[in-house]
Structures are given as C-alpha cells and as structure tokens.
Design a protein around this motif. Structure first.
Motif, PDB file in Angstrom:
ATOM      1  N   UNK A 152     -17.406 -39.016 -30.902  1.00 19.06           N
ATOM      2  CA  UNK A 152     -16.419 -37.964 -30.648  1.00 19.06           C
ATOM      3  C   UNK A 152     -17.080 -36.603 -30.827  1.00 19.06           C
ATOM      4  N   UNK A 153     -16.854 -35.709 -29.846  1.00 27.27           N
ATOM      5  CA  UNK A 153     -17.420 -34.365 -29.888  1.00 27.27           C
ATOM      6  C   UNK A 153     -16.261 -33.373 -29.885  1.00 27.27           C
TER       7      UNK A 153
ATOM      8  N   UNK B 145     -12.100 -29.699 -23.799  1.00 24.25           N
ATOM      9  CA  UNK B 145     -11.763 -31.121 -23.824  1.00 24.25           C
ATOM     10  C   UNK B 145     -13.035 -31.910 -23.562  1.00 24.25           C
ATOM     11  N   UNK B 146     -13.320 -32.848 -24.427  1.00 24.20           N
ATOM     12  CA  UNK B 146     -14.470 -33.728 -24.248  1.00 24.20           C
ATOM     13  C   UNK B 146     -13.950 -35.154 -24.061  1.00 24.20           C
ATOM     14  N   UNK B 147     -14.718 -35.977 -23.392  1.00 30.11           N
ATOM     15  CA  UNK B 147     -14.328 -37.361 -23.128  1.00 30.11           C
ATOM     16  C   UNK B 147     -15.319 -38.284 -23.820  1.00 30.11           C
TER      17      UNK B 147
ATOM     18  N   UNK C 287     -10.450 -35.624 -25.977  1.00 30.80           N
ATOM     19  CA  UNK C 287     -10.236 -34.872 -27.210  1.00 30.80           C
ATOM     20  C   UNK C 287     -10.227 -33.389 -26.851  1.00 30.80           C
ATOM     21  N   UNK C 288      -9.051 -32.734 -26.991  1.00 26.18           N
ATOM     22  CA  UNK C 288      -8.987 -31.289 -26.780  1.00 26.18           C
ATOM     23  C   UNK C 288      -8.913 -30.628 -28.149  1.00 26.18           C
ATOM     24  N   UNK C 289      -9.968 -29.909 -28.508  1.00 29.32           N
ATOM     25  CA  UNK C 289     -10.071 -29.297 -29.831  1.00 29.32           C
ATOM     26  C   UNK C 289      -9.420 -27.924 -29.828  1.00 29.32           C
TER      27      UNK C 289
ATOM     28  N   UNK D  47      -5.948 -37.857 -26.219  1.00 27.96           N
ATOM     29  CA  UNK D  47      -5.414 -38.410 -24.968  1.00 27.96           C
ATOM     30  C   UNK D  47      -6.077 -39.758 -24.709  1.00 27.96           C
ATOM     31  N   UNK D  48      -5.307 -40.677 -24.135  1.00 25.13           N
ATOM     32  CA  UNK D  48      -5.869 -41.944 -23.678  1.00 25.13           C
ATOM     33  C   UNK D  48      -5.442 -42.135 -22.237  1.00 25.13           C
TER      34      UNK D  48
END
Length: 142
Positions: free
Chosen positions: A80-81, A87-89, A103-105, A126-127
């Motif tokens: 996870x980043x 947003x990273x996937x 993942x939207x930080x 998100x999934x």
C-alpha cells in the motif's frame, strides 16, 4: 544502524452503514534508514490454524515526508502506497486470488514526541473502483 522499537498501530475502518471496524496491533520491531526512507520492520500475527499454530506475516513500514508505504508479506500480501491528494492502486494477494484496491490519501502527518513519533494516515479505501470505507491509521513508534 538498526534500533529496536515498540510499535502500536491503531486504526478504524468506517463503513457507509455506520459500522466501524477497529484494528489494533502492539508489537516490537526494528527501525533504520535506507534510501531516504525511515523504515520500520515488524511481525504481525495473521491467523491461528486449527492445530493452534499462529501464522506470522513480516511487514515493512517506509516513511518519507510526502509518502508512506506499508508492505505486508505472508498469507495476505499487499504493498500500500499513501501519497496525500493522490489515489494509488494495489493488489491484495489472498489464498483465494488477488483483489484490486484503490487508496485515496487525504492526509499524512508525522509528529515527533519525547519517545519517538506518531504517524497518522487518513484515506478512503475502494475495491473494484467502488467506495468501501473511510479509514484512519495511527502508528506510534517508541
């Protein structure tokens, strides 16, 4: 140079329906610097098998001013980043296959204290490109 540290990870996954799923880990690990990152290695008990054996995953927390990475190895693996405003996937590898996770930080904050530091990460999970939960993870390193 490696230094032994105490690690406390406390998090909350808030679902749309108002359900909240708390997470808490307290363990020992090692802190060191590598390639411009502050790194913290630690083990996490993942699951207890029917025979009573506890499976352990090796984890790595990599911290920079503008980025945090959590790399989990074991039966359920992920990388996870977290980058504020982005947003990273990533993919969760499970015994049943891989799941795509976004993942939207929103925020990362690192606050020094007299024993080490506290790290706070706020993000949306998100999934399959659908919102799952708003999450907050707090990490204390002493």
């Amino acid at each position: 140079m490696r230094e032994e540290v105490k690690i406390r990870i406390h998090g909350m996954h808030n679902m749309d329906e108002g359900d909240a799923e708390p997470i808490e880990i307290l363990t020992m690990g090692e802190k060191y610097e590598e390639d411009g990152f502050l790194c913290v290695e630690y083990e996490e008990a993942i699951d207890e098998t029917e025979s009573g054996v506890v499976e352990v995953g090796n984890n790595l927390l990599k911290i920079k001013d503008d980025q945090v990475e959590i790399i989990k190895d074991g039966q359920i693996a992920s990388h996870m980043v977290f980058v504020p405003g982005q947003t990273t996937v990533t993919y969760y590898s499970t015994p049943f296959g891989e799941m795509e996770v976004g993942i939207h930080t929103d925020k990362i904050s690192k606050t020094p204290n007299d024993r080490g530091f506290d790290l706070q990460i706020n993000y949306n999970l998100e999934m399959n490109q659908a919102f799952v939960s708003y999450c907050q993870v707090n990490v204390s390193i002493e």
